[in-house]
Each structure stands twice: as structure tokens, then as C-alpha cells.
Design a protein around this motif. Structure first.
Motif, PDB file in Angstrom:
ATOM      1  N   MET A   4       0.842  -1.195   0.000  1.00  0.00           N
ATOM      2  CA  MET A   4       0.000   0.000   0.000  1.00  0.00           C
ATOM      3  C   MET A   4       0.877   1.245   0.000  1.00  0.00           C
ATOM      4  O   MET A   4       1.904   1.297   0.670  1.00  0.00           O
ATOM      5  N   LYS A   5       0.453   2.256  -0.754  1.00  0.00           N
ATOM      6  CA  LYS A   5       1.163   3.532  -0.799  1.00  0.00           C
ATOM      7  C   LYS A   5       0.398   4.552   0.052  1.00  0.00           C
ATOM      8  O   LYS A   5      -0.835   4.559   0.058  1.00  0.00           O
ATOM      9  N   TYR A   6       1.141   5.402   0.747  1.00  0.00           N
ATOM     10  CA  TYR A   6       0.521   6.388   1.639  1.00  0.00           C
ATOM     11  C   TYR A   6       1.028   7.790   1.326  1.00  0.00           C
ATOM     12  O   TYR A   6       2.226   7.998   1.104  1.00  0.00           O
ATOM     13  N   ILE A   7       0.092   8.739   1.315  1.00  0.00           N
ATOM     14  CA  ILE A   7       0.445  10.162   1.230  1.00  0.00           C
ATOM     15  C   ILE A   7      -0.112  10.833   2.486  1.00  0.00           C
ATOM     16  O   ILE A   7      -1.329  10.869   2.685  1.00  0.00           O
ATOM     17  N   LEU A   8       0.774  11.325   3.336  1.00  0.00           N
ATOM     18  CA  LEU A   8       0.360  12.022   4.550  1.00  0.00           C
ATOM     19  C   LEU A   8       0.312  13.518   4.275  1.00  0.00           C
ATOM     20  O   LEU A   8       1.289  14.108   3.804  1.00  0.00           O
ATOM     21  N   ARG A 172       8.093   1.650   8.881  1.00  0.00           N
ATOM     22  CA  ARG A 172       7.273   0.436   8.796  1.00  0.00           C
ATOM     23  C   ARG A 172       6.774   0.236   7.358  1.00  0.00           C
ATOM     24  O   ARG A 172       6.758  -0.882   6.831  1.00  0.00           O
ATOM     25  N   ALA A 173       6.379   1.337   6.709  1.00  0.00           N
ATOM     26  CA  ALA A 173       5.853   1.243   5.344  1.00  0.00           C
ATOM     27  C   ALA A 173       6.957   1.195   4.293  1.00  0.00           C
ATOM     28  O   ALA A 173       6.742   0.726   3.183  1.00  0.00           O
ATOM     29  N   LYS A 174       8.142   1.712   4.650  1.00  0.00           N
ATOM     30  CA  LYS A 174       9.311   1.837   3.760  1.00  0.00           C
ATOM     31  C   LYS A 174       9.184   3.093   2.876  1.00  0.00           C
ATOM     32  O   LYS A 174       8.093   3.498   2.487  1.00  0.00           O
ATOM     33  N   ARG A 175      10.321   3.643   2.585  1.00  0.00           N
ATOM     34  CA  ARG A 175      10.381   4.941   1.925  1.00  0.00           C
ATOM     35  C   ARG A 175       9.604   4.987   0.614  1.00  0.00           C
ATOM     36  O   ARG A 175       8.904   5.957   0.322  1.00  0.00           O
ATOM     37  N   GLU A 176       9.698   3.927  -0.197  1.00  0.00           N
ATOM     38  CA  GLU A 176       9.056   3.949  -1.509  1.00  0.00           C
ATOM     39  C   GLU A 176       7.525   3.856  -1.430  1.00  0.00           C
ATOM     40  O   GLU A 176       6.847   3.946  -2.450  1.00  0.00           O
ATOM     41  N   ASN A 177       7.008   3.675  -0.216  1.00  0.00           N
ATOM     42  CA  ASN A 177       5.557   3.563  -0.040  1.00  0.00           C
ATOM     43  C   ASN A 177       4.967   4.714   0.773  1.00  0.00           C
ATOM     44  O   ASN A 177       3.772   4.694   1.064  1.00  0.00           O
ATOM     45  N   PHE A 178       5.772   5.702   1.121  1.00  0.00           N
ATOM     46  CA  PHE A 178       5.291   6.743   2.037  1.00  0.00           C
ATOM     47  C   PHE A 178       5.888   8.093   1.667  1.00  0.00           C
ATOM     48  O   PHE A 178       7.108   8.222   1.498  1.00  0.00           O
ATOM     49  N   CYS A 179       5.025   9.101   1.514  1.00  0.00           N
ATOM     50  CA  CYS A 179       5.518  10.458   1.299  1.00  0.00           C
ATOM     51  C   CYS A 179       4.653  11.461   2.047  1.00  0.00           C
ATOM     52  O   CYS A 179       3.537  11.142   2.463  1.00  0.00           O
ATOM     53  N   ASN A 270       4.652   9.116  -9.389  1.00  0.00           N
ATOM     54  CA  ASN A 270       4.887   7.856 -10.085  1.00  0.00           C
ATOM     55  C   ASN A 270       6.297   7.327  -9.809  1.00  0.00           C
ATOM     56  O   ASN A 270       6.494   6.133  -9.590  1.00  0.00           O
ATOM     57  N   GLU A 271       7.247   8.245  -9.787  1.00  0.00           N
ATOM     58  CA  GLU A 271       8.627   7.844  -9.517  1.00  0.00           C
ATOM     59  C   GLU A 271       8.861   7.637  -8.024  1.00  0.00           C
ATOM     60  O   GLU A 271       9.466   6.646  -7.622  1.00  0.00           O
ATOM     61  N   ARG A 272       8.371   8.570  -7.215  1.00  0.00           N
ATOM     62  CA  ARG A 272       8.644   8.538  -5.766  1.00  0.00           C
ATOM     63  C   ARG A 272       7.993   7.339  -5.088  1.00  0.00           C
ATOM     64  O   ARG A 272       8.583   6.696  -4.212  1.00  0.00           O
ATOM     65  N   LEU A 273       6.742   7.023  -5.473  1.00  0.00           N
ATOM     66  CA  LEU A 273       6.001   5.931  -4.844  1.00  0.00           C
ATOM     67  C   LEU A 273       5.974   4.666  -5.699  1.00  0.00           C
ATOM     68  O   LEU A 273       5.307   3.696  -5.337  1.00  0.00           O
ATOM     69  N   GLN A 274       6.680   4.714  -6.820  1.00  0.00           N
ATOM     70  CA  GLN A 274       6.750   3.544  -7.705  1.00  0.00           C
ATOM     71  C   GLN A 274       5.346   3.004  -8.017  1.00  0.00           C
ATOM     72  O   GLN A 274       5.013   1.840  -7.790  1.00  0.00           O
ATOM     73  N   LEU A 275       4.517   3.889  -8.552  1.00  0.00           N
ATOM     74  CA  LEU A 275       3.116   3.553  -8.811  1.00  0.00           C
ATOM     75  C   LEU A 275       2.927   2.708 -10.069  1.00  0.00           C
ATOM     76  O   LEU A 275       1.868   2.108 -10.261  1.00  0.00           O
ATOM     77  N   GLY A 276       3.896   2.698 -10.931  1.00  0.00           N
ATOM     78  CA  GLY A 276       3.796   1.869 -12.132  1.00  0.00           C
ATOM     79  C   GLY A 276       2.881   2.421 -13.196  1.00  0.00           C
ATOM     80  O   GLY A 276       2.347   1.671 -14.021  1.00  0.00           O
ATOM     81  N   ILE A 277       2.651   3.746 -13.177  1.00  0.00           N
ATOM     82  CA  ILE A 277       1.839   4.362 -14.232  1.00  0.00           C
ATOM     83  C   ILE A 277       2.715   4.435 -15.487  1.00  0.00           C
ATOM     84  O   ILE A 277       3.725   5.123 -15.510  1.00  0.00           O
ATOM     85  N   LYS A 278       2.328   3.708 -16.527  1.00  0.00           N
ATOM     86  CA  LYS A 278       3.155   3.617 -17.739  1.00  0.00           C
ATOM     87  C   LYS A 278       3.036   4.886 -18.577  1.00  0.00           C
ATOM     88  O   LYS A 278       4.013   5.423 -19.073  1.00  0.00           O
ATOM     89  N   SER A 279       1.808   5.332 -18.760  1.00  0.00           N
ATOM     90  CA  SER A 279       1.586   6.553 -19.532  1.00  0.00           C
ATOM     91  C   SER A 279       0.240   7.127 -19.123  1.00  0.00           C
ATOM     92  O   SER A 279      -0.631   6.412 -18.646  1.00  0.00           O
ATOM     93  N   TRP A 280       0.106   8.395 -19.303  1.00  0.00           N
ATOM     94  CA  TRP A 280      -1.169   9.030 -18.968  1.00  0.00           C
ATOM     95  C   TRP A 280      -1.440  10.112 -19.996  1.00  0.00           C
ATOM     96  O   TRP A 280      -0.642  11.019 -20.220  1.00  0.00           O
ATOM     97  N   PRO A 281      -2.579  10.019 -20.655  1.00  0.00           N
ATOM     98  CA  PRO A 281      -2.916  11.036 -21.658  1.00  0.00           C
ATOM     99  C   PRO A 281      -3.182  12.376 -20.986  1.00  0.00           C
ATOM    100  O   PRO A 281      -3.592  12.436 -19.841  1.00  0.00           O
ATOM    101  N   ARG A 282      -2.925  13.439 -21.728  1.00  0.00           N
ATOM    102  CA  ARG A 282      -3.122  14.779 -21.175  1.00  0.00           C
ATOM    103  C   ARG A 282      -4.592  15.022 -20.822  1.00  0.00           C
ATOM    104  O   ARG A 282      -4.906  15.874 -20.011  1.00  0.00           O
ATOM    105  N   LYS A 283      -5.502  14.225 -21.401  1.00  0.00           N
ATOM    106  CA  LYS A 283      -6.919  14.450 -21.183  1.00  0.00           C
ATOM    107  C   LYS A 283      -7.462  13.782 -19.920  1.00  0.00           C
ATOM    108  O   LYS A 283      -8.647  13.823 -19.662  1.00  0.00           O
TER     109      LYS A 283
END
Length: 609
Positions: A4-8, A172-179, A270-283
Motif C-alpha cells: 500500500m502507498k501512503y500520502i500524509l 514500517r511502510a518503507k520509503r518507496e511507499n510513504f511520502c 509515479n517515480e517517488r512511490l513507484q506507482l507503475g503508471i506507464k503513460s497518462w494522456p493529457r486528457k
């Protein structure tokens, strides 16, 4: 532990800078990229929930499907993200301590000394982990990202345990899962007009001293901030310039996710939490840009009077005003809400403060429609009854909610049935005609969580037939709406009321409790015992609110005749050739808030704290 990824989201300098909208905007941006999102709001007060608060304390009490009475920020989450949250998505100090004390009483700690660290902080972390896994959408998928908003301000003694819990939780969550996103105020004194960064520097320093380093600093300000200020914050707060996001006051809260997205948040997360978003259209934010563009270009206005008891604080009616906006915006109108203090409509006020009395009635008379929302207690109820009567007798579009439903029944009983002294037992236990009575199973003697709460089914009577409210609900036989009340219509008076023309067209599943009423031969006189404002969404307005707005502009008949569809004029708000995200962003005047545009202020770039 799962991935799980967390944004505080934390706050600095002062409370009330918009953490809830910013937290919701993070979720909106991620959800637009196909990420499943959930939210948790932490309130550091000792109350178990928000149910016993005066509306003047924290604004309205928002009610969830499961009956949870929670902070109004959860309403923001549900409206922005179009998700269904649960009572456990709102954490309070009271809930945490009660859970720990209950465990101690059961002997779960095996006789150990129970302390803030580790027992309270562990309980907080376990609660967050557990709730983050609960599905919040119809897809029943486990969320991928949990956005946690910590209420209050960093440095408050009340929130110390929560800050310590998240200091531990990041490992506990590890850096790549928490910002962490820290929301701070940049004051701009009128004497100089220069943005002051020192409060933000101090706030970030305190946060870092407590063991949490922000990945984003979201700067709230009245006006746009120049690039040099952004660079100064970056310099003193140990973050890169592109991690400083500046959000000035905007004409619509729906611009906030668009503006945040334009800062490259998707790429960073996407980079910080390693979300795996490959591409996202501008729309992928197009529906929000369309909505904000539409709101900015509304040329017509509808004036609605809100007759309430807590009008000194507009947050007391946040969901009601949002629902009015959703309905009005959908048909191309900007809603102008006139807040009228109910007690100012009462005859006693004519003697004590005739100016307030006449001003209140003037506001009511010049409105195009009237809404009487919920409330508790005796104060102002006669004013609500007077407003209900005036709307009934003068053909003014009227919508009553909860107490507004009950006052319309009381008024009808008094002035049509001529039942002198008819009242609710909430305000007059000795009334000769108790047309509104308490529900015995919800009168336990305690105040918190003892009402009829949460989502419940309302059934339209077979005799409802061609009523406006049933047609607005697409002629459904059953609907589901959220409730919050402990009084109901006295069954002894129902037949008499209906015979005189006050039709109870919706009832509960047992057909014992009256849920919806509609008056015959009136442009729009509808009242409901439930709270439809809680389920209204920007893209999906609540049907009874739509009815009020349409009736206020005298277009309800044509709307119903078209099968509850908008005319081409009402639904086409922009040229189809300009149906591009970039075009709408241009119209949103996002360029006005480009912090690199030094012309936003004087030519001096020497910002001194």
C-alpha cells in the motif's frame, strides 16, 4: 505488510488553509490515472466522533452510509473521488484511546504499563493499515493509495501522538511507499504586498524536528506567488523547487486538482512511490477542466434563500450549498445562496430588532426558491415554520430537509387543519397536537450516535404516481438516502394531513415512517426526512435539489416533460471544436497563477521576511 502507498497531508502556520481540498485533489489526480484511492481523516480531538458538535465548532456533521458521523472533510473526499467511505475512515484521539483502554481492560496487554509510546502509536498505525485495505468503490477493489489528512497544525499538543506514530510508520511502510505533503500559509500583508516565507520555514523546521521530512510543500496564498519566493522556500526548506506547489485563492475549488496536476505531480508521485503508471494522456483530467470551465463561464444566476439556525458559519451547511451548486451548475446557472437566520423571521424579532426582521423577510421575498435545512432544538423553529407557510401560500419553490420536513408538517397542521398549538415534542412536550414525535428506540438518554443514522431505503407509494419528486428520481420504486434524525411524523395525523392535500409519497420499508412529502397544486413544494445533500456529486447532482433549481427558474415542467433530460442549450456549454484539455485549461486562466510570472507583483523581486 502489503505494498500500500501512503500520502500524509499535514498543515502548518494555521488551520483551515484547505488541507481537505488539497488531500482530495491528490486523490482526484491519481484516480484519473486509474489508481484506486482511499482517504483517512485524523481529528486530534478527544470526542469519539463529530456527532455531538455544535455546527459552530467544526461546521456541519457529515453522515456516511454506515451511519458514521464524521468531519466535513470526508464529504470533500466523497465528492471529489466519488467513493463511499466508512466511519473508521475518520480517526479521533477519542477512538484510539477508547480502543486501547478497552484492550487494557480485557487484559490484552498482559499486565504491562500502557503508554503513549508504543501502545497508542502502534494502535494508530494498525488502524491506518487496516482501514487502508477497505474497498471504497463499487468495484470492491483494494485501494492502491491511501491519502491521510492529519487535522490541526504541526506543533499542536493534541496531534503529537499522531505525528510520532507517522514518524515510526514511515519506516514500517518503507520509503518507496510513504511520502509527506505539508500545506502551509504564505501570508501577504497589505502594507507591503510581499509574500512572507518565514512562517512556512518555521513550520517545516518543526515538522522535520519531529522526524518527518516533506516531499511536497503546498503553499496557500491569497494571490499568486513569484518564482523567487518558490526558490526561497526550496532553499530554506530542503526540497527541490519543483516540489514547491503554489495554490492561490481560485474562483472554484475544482480548479485545484487541475492546477496541482499542471505542476507535474503525477510524474513525481509515479517515480517517488513507484506507482507503475506507464503513460497518462493529457486528457485524463478533462472532466475536471470541463467542470471548472463551465463554472467560470456561467452567465445566469439563480437566487436561493437558505433559512437556517447556524448561518453565522457557512460551513454549517457545506453539503447543502455544494448540492445547490451541483444542481445549478448542471443546468448552466450560478447559485447565489442568501443565508437567512431563521429566528429573524419570527414576530418576536419584529419587536426587539425590526431592522433584522424586515431585512430577513426582504431577502426571503426576493429569492427565487427557498430551502429549509436540518437542525436541532427550539431556537429559530418558528421562523422555519413561517418560511414554510409563506412558500406554501405564495407558490414559491420550497425544499425542506429533516427539520425542514417536520416544520412543513407542523405549519400545514396549524394553518390548514387548524390544529391550534400543533408542534413537535422536541420543542413542546405538552403540545395538544404532537404532529412530530420522537422515535422511542432512538431516545436512549445519550446524545452521541443514538439517532436514526446512515443509508436507508425509501419506498415510493403506489399512489405516488405522477408526483414531481418521483419523476425526478427517474420513476424508481425505491431509493437509498442517508438519514440523521430522532423525530418523525406522528402516524395518528397522517390520514388527516393527506386528506387535506399534504401527500406523503415516500415511506420506509415497513411503511411506518414518512420519508417524502409533496404538496398538490404547487410549482414545487417538496420535503424529505433524509439528507440527500450527502450523496450529491459535482457530476451527479441530487434529484430534489435539481427540482428546486429548475422550479426556481420555471423550467421544471419542460425538464420533466423531456424525461428529466436537459435541453441542448442547458447541456452545451462549450464549443465542440474546443473540446480539448489544453483549450479548457487556457480558459481556466491557469496562466494567471503561473508563479514564474513576476508581473504578478511589483518589479521588485527582493522578498524580505
Amino acid at each position: 505488510m502489503s505494498n500500500m502507498k501512503y500520502i500524509l497531508v499535514t498543515g502548518g502556520v494555521i488551520s483551515g488553509v484547505g488541507k481537505g481540498v488539497i488531500a482530495s485533489s491528490f486523490g482526484t489526480i491519481l484516480k484519473s490515472c486509474g489508481i484506486e484511492v482511499t482517504s483517512i481523516k485524523i481529528d486530534p480531538y478527544i470526542n469519539l466522533d463529530a456527532g455531538t458538535f455544535s455546527p459552530y465548532e467544526h461546521g456541519e456533521v457529515f453522515v456516511l452510509d454506515d451511519g458514521g458521523e464524521v468531519d466535513l472533510d470526508l464529504g470533500n473526499y466523497e465528492r471529489f473521488l466519488n467513493i463511499t467511505l466508512h466511519r473508521d475512515n475518520n480517526i479521533t484521539t477519542g477512538k484510539i484511546y477508547k480502543m486501547v483502554i478497552d484492550k487494557e481492560r480485557r487484559g490484552d496487554y498482559l499486565g504491562k504499563t500502557v503508554q503513549v509510546v508504543p501502545h497508542i502509536t502502534d494502535a494508530i498505525q494498525e488502524w491506518v493499515e487496516r482501514v487502508a485495505q477497505i474497498p471504497v468503490s463499487d468495484k470492491k477493489k483494494i485501494p492502491q493509495v491511501c491519502i491521510v489528512e492529519l487535522g490541526g497544525t504541526i506543533g499542536d499538543i493534541e496531534s503529537a501522538a499522531f505525528v510520532e506514530a507517522f514518524r515510526q510508520f514511515q519506516f514500517r511502510a518503507k520509503r518507496e511507499n510513504f511520502c509527506v505533503a505539508h500545506v502551509s500559509l504564505i501570508p501577504q500583508p497589505r502594507s507591503t504586498g510581499e509574500p512572507k516565507t518565514k512562517p512556512t520555514q518555521s513550520s517545516v523546521r518543526e515538522l522535520r524536528g519531529l522526524g518527518l521530512s516533506p516531499d511536497f510543500i503546498v503553499c496557500r496564498s491569497e494571490k499568486p506567488i513569484v518564482q523567487s519566493v518558490k526558490e526561497k522556500i526550496s532553499n530554506f526548506c530542503h526540497v527541490a523547487p519543483d516540489q514547491v506547489i503554489c495554490i492561490p485563492d481560485l474562483s472554484s475549488i475544482y480548479k485545484v486538482p487541475i492546477l496541482m496536476e499542471s505542476h507535474g505531480i503525477v510524474e513525481y508521485l509515479n517515480e517517488r512511490l513507484q506507482l507503475g503508471i506507464k503513460s497518462w494522456p493529457r486528457k485524463h483530467m478533462k472532466q475536471w477542466s470541463d467542470l471548472a470551465y463551465k463554472i467560470d463561464n456561467l452567465r445566469h444566476e439563480v437566487c436561493i434563500a437558505l433559512v437556517g439556525k447556524y448561518t453565522r458559519l457557512e460551513d454549517s451547511y457545506t453539503s447543502v450549498t455544494k448540492a445547490l451548486q451541483h444542481a445549478a451548475n448542471t443546468i448552466g446557472y450560478k447559485v447565489n445562496v442568501l443565508f437567512i437566520e431563521a429566528s429573524n423571521l419570527e414576530k418576536e424579532t419584529l419587536e426587539t430588532d425590526p431592522v433584522a426582521y424586515h431585512d430577513a423577510w426582504k431577502e426571503l421575498c426576493k429569492s427565487e426558491g427557498v430551502i429549509v435545512p436540518g437542525g436541532f432544538g427550539k431556537r429559530g423553529i418558528e421562523g422555519k415554520i413561517a418560511a414554510s407557510r409563506w412558500c406554501r401560500e405564495n407558490g414559491k419553490p420550497f425544499f425542506g430537509i429533516c427539520l425542514g420536513f417536520q416544520t412543513s408538517v407542523i405549519e400545514f397542521a396549524r394553518n390548514v387543519l387548524k390544529l391550534k398549538g400543533a408542534h413537535t415534542t422536541e420543542c413542546d412536550a405538552e403540545t395538544p397536537h404532537p404532529v412530530i414525535i420522537d422515535m422511542p428506540e432512538h431516545n436512549t438518554g445519550e446524545m452521541g450516535g443514538t439517532m436514526r443514522l446512515g443509508k436507508r431505503v425509501t419506498v415510493f407509494k403506489s399512489t405516488a404516481g405522477d408526483t414531481k419528486i418521483k419523476r425526478l428520481y427517474s420513476n424508481k420504486d425505491k431509493i437509498e438516502e442517508r438519514h440523521r434524525h430522532r423525530y418523525e411524523v406522528n402516524p395518528k395525523y397522517i390520514a388527516e394531513l393527506e386528506k387535506a392535500g399534504l401527500l406523503f409519497v415516500g415511506v420506509d420499508t415497513e411503511a411506518e415512517r414518512m420519508e417524502i412529502l409533496e404538496l398538490e397544486n404547487h410549482p414545487y413544494y417538496v420535503a424529505v426526512q433524509f439528507h440527500p445533500e450527502y450523496l450529491s456529486r459535482p457530476m451527479s447532482p441530487s434529484p430534489p435539489f435539481m427540482g428546486l433549481i429548475l422550479a426556481s427558474k420555471d423550467i421544471l415542467k419542460s425538464y420533466l416533460a423531456r424525461g428529466c433530460k436537459l435541453s441542448p442549450r442547458e447541456s452545451d456549454y462549450y464549443d465542440s471544436e474546443e473540446d480539448e484539455f489544453e483549450i479548457n485549461v487556457k480558459h481556466l486562466a491557469i496562466s494567471q497563477v503561473n508563479e514564474s510570472d513576476s508581473s504578478a507583483y511589483s518589479s521588485s523581486t527582493n522578498i524580505v521576511d
